[in-house]
Design a protein around this motif. Structure first.
Motif, PDB file in Angstrom:
ATOM      1  N   ASN A 152       0.813  -1.205   0.000  1.00  0.00           N
ATOM      2  CA  ASN A 152       0.000   0.000   0.000  1.00  0.00           C
ATOM      3  C   ASN A 152       0.855   1.267   0.000  1.00  0.00           C
ATOM      4  O   ASN A 152       0.358   2.354   0.284  1.00  0.00           O
ATOM      5  N   TYR A 153       2.124   1.117  -0.294  1.00  0.00           N
ATOM      6  CA  TYR A 153       3.040   2.246  -0.249  1.00  0.00           C
ATOM      7  C   TYR A 153       2.642   3.321  -1.256  1.00  0.00           C
ATOM      8  O   TYR A 153       2.361   3.038  -2.423  1.00  0.00           O
ATOM      9  N   VAL A 154       2.607   4.567  -0.800  1.00  0.00           N
ATOM     10  CA  VAL A 154       2.357   5.718  -1.651  1.00  0.00           C
ATOM     11  C   VAL A 154       3.645   6.544  -1.685  1.00  0.00           C
ATOM     12  O   VAL A 154       4.125   6.976  -0.634  1.00  0.00           O
ATOM     13  N   PRO A 155       4.248   6.726  -2.859  1.00  0.00           N
ATOM     14  CA  PRO A 155       5.534   7.447  -2.927  1.00  0.00           C
ATOM     15  C   PRO A 155       5.453   8.834  -2.310  1.00  0.00           C
ATOM     16  O   PRO A 155       4.458   9.552  -2.472  1.00  0.00           O
ATOM     17  N   LEU A 156       6.491   9.216  -1.597  1.00  0.00           N
ATOM     18  CA  LEU A 156       6.580  10.560  -1.039  1.00  0.00           C
ATOM     19  C   LEU A 156       6.911  11.546  -2.149  1.00  0.00           C
ATOM     20  O   LEU A 156       7.684  11.243  -3.055  1.00  0.00           O
ATOM     21  N   ARG A 157       6.332  12.730  -2.074  1.00  0.00           N
ATOM     22  CA  ARG A 157       6.626  13.793  -3.036  1.00  0.00           C
ATOM     23  C   ARG A 157       7.257  14.952  -2.291  1.00  0.00           C
ATOM     24  O   ARG A 157       6.690  15.467  -1.337  1.00  0.00           O
ATOM     25  N   LEU A 158       8.435  15.359  -2.731  1.00  0.00           N
ATOM     26  CA  LEU A 158       9.146  16.422  -2.036  1.00  0.00           C
ATOM     27  C   LEU A 158       8.316  17.694  -1.944  1.00  0.00           C
ATOM     28  O   LEU A 158       8.350  18.407  -0.931  1.00  0.00           O
ATOM     29  N   GLU A 159       7.585  18.003  -2.997  1.00  0.00           N
ATOM     30  CA  GLU A 159       6.803  19.240  -3.030  1.00  0.00           C
ATOM     31  C   GLU A 159       5.769  19.292  -1.913  1.00  0.00           C
ATOM     32  O   GLU A 159       5.373  20.379  -1.467  1.00  0.00           O
ATOM     33  N   ASP A 160       5.323  18.136  -1.429  1.00  0.00           N
ATOM     34  CA  ASP A 160       4.332  18.111  -0.357  1.00  0.00           C
ATOM     35  C   ASP A 160       4.925  18.538   0.979  1.00  0.00           C
ATOM     36  O   ASP A 160       4.179  18.746   1.953  1.00  0.00           O
ATOM     37  N   TYR A 161       6.231  18.634   1.037  1.00  0.00           N
ATOM     38  CA  TYR A 161       6.907  18.964   2.296  1.00  0.00           C
ATOM     39  C   TYR A 161       7.730  20.250   2.182  1.00  0.00           C
ATOM     40  O   TYR A 161       8.623  20.497   2.992  1.00  0.00           O
ATOM     41  N   ASP A 162       7.411  21.073   1.200  1.00  0.00           N
ATOM     42  CA  ASP A 162       8.161  22.318   0.973  1.00  0.00           C
ATOM     43  C   ASP A 162       9.646  22.052   0.760  1.00  0.00           C
ATOM     44  O   ASP A 162      10.515  22.799   1.241  1.00  0.00           O
ATOM     45  N   ILE A 163       9.953  20.980   0.044  1.00  0.00           N
ATOM     46  CA  ILE A 163      11.323  20.628  -0.290  1.00  0.00           C
ATOM     47  C   ILE A 163      11.489  20.782  -1.799  1.00  0.00           C
ATOM     48  O   ILE A 163      10.649  20.319  -2.575  1.00  0.00           O
ATOM     49  N   SER A 164      12.559  21.437  -2.209  1.00  0.00           N
ATOM     50  CA  SER A 164      12.804  21.698  -3.616  1.00  0.00           C
ATOM     51  C   SER A 164      13.536  20.521  -4.261  1.00  0.00           C
ATOM     52  O   SER A 164      14.578  20.091  -3.756  1.00  0.00           O
ATOM     53  N   PRO A 165      13.041  19.997  -5.375  1.00  0.00           N
ATOM     54  CA  PRO A 165      13.784  18.941  -6.078  1.00  0.00           C
ATOM     55  C   PRO A 165      15.160  19.397  -6.538  1.00  0.00           C
ATOM     56  O   PRO A 165      16.065  18.572  -6.704  1.00  0.00           O
ATOM     57  N   ASN A 166      15.335  20.705  -6.740  1.00  0.00           N
ATOM     58  CA  ASN A 166      16.614  21.230  -7.219  1.00  0.00           C
ATOM     59  C   ASN A 166      17.520  21.737  -6.096  1.00  0.00           C
ATOM     60  O   ASN A 166      18.747  21.593  -6.163  1.00  0.00           O
ATOM     61  N   ASN A 167      16.932  22.332  -5.068  1.00  0.00           N
ATOM     62  CA  ASN A 167      17.718  22.931  -3.986  1.00  0.00           C
ATOM     63  C   ASN A 167      17.576  22.200  -2.658  1.00  0.00           C
ATOM     64  O   ASN A 167      18.085  22.670  -1.633  1.00  0.00           O
ATOM     65  N   GLY A 168      16.879  21.103  -2.635  1.00  0.00           N
ATOM     66  CA  GLY A 168      16.731  20.351  -1.401  1.00  0.00           C
ATOM     67  C   GLY A 168      15.939  21.128  -0.370  1.00  0.00           C
ATOM     68  O   GLY A 168      14.835  21.614  -0.641  1.00  0.00           O
ATOM     69  N   PHE A 169      16.490  21.271   0.830  1.00  0.00           N
ATOM     70  CA  PHE A 169      15.774  21.940   1.912  1.00  0.00           C
ATOM     71  C   PHE A 169      15.882  23.455   1.837  1.00  0.00           C
ATOM     72  O   PHE A 169      15.329  24.158   2.684  1.00  0.00           O
ATOM     73  N   LEU A 170      16.572  23.967   0.838  1.00  0.00           N
ATOM     74  CA  LEU A 170      16.573  25.404   0.578  1.00  0.00           C
ATOM     75  C   LEU A 170      15.347  25.761  -0.252  1.00  0.00           C
ATOM     76  O   LEU A 170      14.787  24.916  -0.954  1.00  0.00           O
ATOM     77  N   PRO A 171      14.918  27.025  -0.232  1.00  0.00           N
ATOM     78  CA  PRO A 171      13.828  27.440  -1.120  1.00  0.00           C
ATOM     79  C   PRO A 171      14.228  27.284  -2.587  1.00  0.00           C
ATOM     80  O   PRO A 171      15.414  27.345  -2.935  1.00  0.00           O
ATOM     81  N   SER A 172      13.242  27.083  -3.436  1.00  0.00           N
ATOM     82  CA  SER A 172      13.516  26.948  -4.870  1.00  0.00           C
ATOM     83  C   SER A 172      14.070  28.245  -5.451  1.00  0.00           C
ATOM     84  O   SER A 172      14.869  28.227  -6.389  1.00  0.00           O
ATOM     85  N   GLU A 173      13.620  29.365  -4.909  1.00  0.00           N
ATOM     86  CA  GLU A 173      14.082  30.679  -5.354  1.00  0.00           C
ATOM     87  C   GLU A 173      14.877  31.341  -4.236  1.00  0.00           C
ATOM     88  O   GLU A 173      14.657  31.070  -3.055  1.00  0.00           O
ATOM     89  N   PRO A 174      15.806  32.233  -4.581  1.00  0.00           N
ATOM     90  CA  PRO A 174      16.572  32.926  -3.536  1.00  0.00           C
ATOM     91  C   PRO A 174      15.652  33.646  -2.556  1.00  0.00           C
ATOM     92  O   PRO A 174      14.593  34.149  -2.949  1.00  0.00           O
ATOM     93  N   PRO A 175      16.014  33.707  -1.298  1.00  0.00           N
ATOM     94  CA  PRO A 175      15.188  34.405  -0.300  1.00  0.00           C
ATOM     95  C   PRO A 175      14.979  35.871  -0.655  1.00  0.00           C
ATOM     96  O   PRO A 175      15.813  36.504  -1.313  1.00  0.00           O
ATOM     97  N   LEU A 176      13.845  36.415  -0.216  1.00  0.00           N
ATOM     98  CA  LEU A 176      13.569  37.825  -0.442  1.00  0.00           C
ATOM     99  C   LEU A 176      14.625  38.686   0.251  1.00  0.00           C
ATOM    100  O   LEU A 176      15.147  38.328   1.307  1.00  0.00           O
ATOM    101  N   GLN A 177      14.903  39.840  -0.372  1.00  0.00           N
ATOM    102  CA  GLN A 177      15.875  40.761   0.215  1.00  0.00           C
ATOM    103  C   GLN A 177      15.210  41.974   0.851  1.00  0.00           C
ATOM    104  O   GLN A 177      15.891  42.832   1.429  1.00  0.00           O
ATOM    105  N   ARG A 178      13.878  42.009   0.789  1.00  0.00           N
ATOM    106  CA  ARG A 178      13.141  43.086   1.471  1.00  0.00           C
ATOM    107  C   ARG A 178      11.654  42.730   1.486  1.00  0.00           C
ATOM    108  O   ARG A 178      11.155  42.107   0.540  1.00  0.00           O
ATOM    109  N   LEU A 179      10.995  43.111   2.556  1.00  0.00           N
ATOM    110  CA  LEU A 179       9.549  42.980   2.619  1.00  0.00           C
ATOM    111  C   LEU A 179       8.940  44.171   1.883  1.00  0.00           C
ATOM    112  O   LEU A 179       9.309  45.317   2.143  1.00  0.00           O
ATOM    113  N   SER A 180       8.033  43.880   0.975  1.00  0.00           N
ATOM    114  CA  SER A 180       7.534  44.929   0.074  1.00  0.00           C
ATOM    115  C   SER A 180       6.602  45.919   0.759  1.00  0.00           C
ATOM    116  O   SER A 180       6.548  47.093   0.379  1.00  0.00           O
TER     117      SER A 180
END
Length: 539
Positions: free
Chosen positions: A15-43
């Protein structure tokens, strides 16, 4: 192809259901880092009071203005933050501001660390932490995961460590930036390994040792990258600068009596701190919070590799709990699943310092991943002793053992860094930077109304010292450590004192004394046990 799993395991895993990284806020490209660079200012201009401090953060800290600016800052709420990226930035900058306030001491060597955090920081910080589902204290996510920028977006490898910069540091030094960036680059490079873990789990599901082996080889590739990056720590981070200029700002307020925070820190405006009774000082003490500081144990990356490889860690000080290979295999053959071990409580507790999605990933991975069990069952005793080097089971075992060996190598390197950057420095005399200091009272800015009331009220003095005054009870055994957020009530039987004016995390440590990490642990004892448990996992 033969099936190496017992029938019970096959039924459970069907009954195994594969884990999806996106469901855990994990980037397939950057791992546990955000997919995009962090914001440099609050707008939103609403948050300009925070951004104003961060615009000249190092200058304000150097000029001893942080505590004044924080007390003057309005109490803002987080309702105008509109995305996870904005909450991450808010948490990061409030973490820098809060730790600069607590540990900054306004530059006066005689001024103690602050036991009180004003509402202008504590209220929005706690709110952002609740949104991100982690503790409100400096953590790996704040200084490494959400504190980087890409220097050249057109570079061949934008996430190469030499193409990364930090957004903020406490010291303004290259050494501190490099210290963070080694971890940041490691997280990015290891995304390959995180994807491979999920692929290995599928290989186990398919009973496909060749696929498991390929995935293990990918994991090994990531671990080699991590080892290489960790070795580069020495290039641009000087041990002296780290220990005496940087490390204290990364400390939390747990097990920090010797650094001047025996009770922890009170988050004013949170936990009904405005309703405590001046007639009973214990009602206030119980509201102090104790959190560990920034620690490598807070990166989900290492814990994910531990889980994937079946590396078990036990309570610090307990030895010999790792089952032999034969015992582990026999247990699996009889029952189909391993016995749950007693976990190292510190490592488990460090998950509370990770974003909620990453913590859930580790929990789901632990309930799903059976790579080590699969290798154990696939390799009989005959193969463990001498097998056909071309047999896919033998190759799989070799790939698994290579991963374990690389994890041990990483922990060997980590111990060497801690020894050189902390233990060796702690044995040296502190730098003589201040020849004379003004009286404490000339540097301390009045705190909130109820803090001043405490200072005036003789009925609120804890035994052995005045709360918020020059000295407090010093014996760490007076403050029993629990798994709760808040501080325990100190004992009234001790008359031991510490000089809070001179108490610091960065100090010369007496021979034979425990040198604690910023997470509050006995650094070397903990790391050596983790390293030995890793080595014992080899099949």
């Amino acid at each position: 192809m033969p099936n190496y799993l017992p029938q019970k395991s096959k039924r459970r895993m069907s009954n195994y259901v594969p884990l999806r990284l996106e469901d855990y806020d994990i980037s397939p490209n950057n791992g546990f880092l955000p997919s995009e660079p962090p914001l440099q200012r609050l707008s939103d201009p609403y948050y300009e009071p925070w951004e104003h401090i961060m615009d000249r953060f190092n200058q304000y800290l150097l000029a001893h203005h942080i505590r004044r600016l924080v007390r003057e800052m309005p109490v803002l709420d987080t309702s105008k933050l509109t995305s996870p990226a904005e909450f991450q930035r808010a948490f990061t900058i409030l973490s820098f501001i809060a730790h600069a306030f607590v540990w900054g001491r306004n530059g006066a060597a005689s001024e103690p660390a602050s036991e009180f955090l004003p509402p202008s920081v504590s209220i929005p910080w706690v709110s952002a932490a609740e949104y991100l589902q982690l503790n409100p204290v400096v953590c790996c996510a704040a200084v490494c995961h959400w504190n980087w920028q890409i220097l050249d977006p057109n570079a061949k490898d934008p996430m190469d460590i030499d193409n990364l910069g930090t957004l903020y540091t406490f010291s303004g030094s290259m050494d501190e930036s490099w210290f963070y960036l080694v971890t940041t680059a490691m997280e990015a490079k290891s995304a390959r390994g995180i994807n491979a873990i999920l692929d290995a789990i599928i290989g186990v599901e398919e009973d496909n040792p060749s696929r498991v082996t390929r995935a293990l080889n990918e994991i090994a590739h990531s671990l080699r990258d991590a080892n290489n990056l960790l070795e580069r720590m020495y290039e641009r981070c000087d041990p002296y600068v780290f220990y005496w200029k940087i490390r204290e700002f990364l400390a939390g307020w747990e097990n920090m009596a010797e650094a001047g925070l025996p009770y922890g820190v009170l988050y004013e405006g949170v936990d009904d701190t405005d309703t405590f009774s001046l007639d009973n000082w214990q009602s206030l003490i119980r509201r102090f919070r104790k959190y560990a500081g920034g620690s490598a144990a807070q990166t989900p990356l290492l814990q994910a590799f531990d889980i994937a490889l079946g590396i078990k860690h036990y309570p610090t000080g307990e030895k010999g709990l790792q089952s032999s290979v034969d015992d582990a295999r026999n247990r699996l053959q009889r029952r189909g699943v391993p016995e749950p071990p007693t976990a190292n409580s510190y490592l488990v507790r460090m998950r509370d310092y990770m974003p909620g999605g990453h913590r859930r990933f580790l929990e789901d991975l632990a309930s799903t991943c059976r790579i080590r069990e699969y290798v154990l069952l696939a390799c009989s005793d005959a193969f463990l002793q001498a097998g056909d080097e071309k047999d896919d089971r033998v190759v799989m075992r070799q790939a698994y053992n290579e991963c374990v060996g690389l994890m041990k190598s990483f922990r060997d390197k980590h111990i060497m860094i801690v020894t050189r950057y902390i233990i060796a420095q702690a044995k040296n005399s502190p730098p003589s930077l201040v020849t004379s200091v003004a009286p404490v009272s000339s540097h301390i800015i009045p705190r909130s109304a109820h803090d001043q009331a405490l200072a005036r009220s003789s009925s609120t003095h804890p035994p052995g010292g005045r709360l918020g005054g020059d000295s407090l009870p010093a014996d760490p055994t007076m403050y029993p450590q629990t798994n709760t957020t808040h501080a325990s009530q100190p004992s009234s039987s001790s008359s031991a004192h510490i000089d809070r004016k001179n108490a610091r995390l960065a100090r010369k440590v007496d021979e034979g004394s425990v040198v604690r990490g910023t997470g509050g642990t006995d650094a070397i004892q903990f790391l050596k046990q983790v390293r030995n448990e890793t080595a014992n996992t080899k099949i």
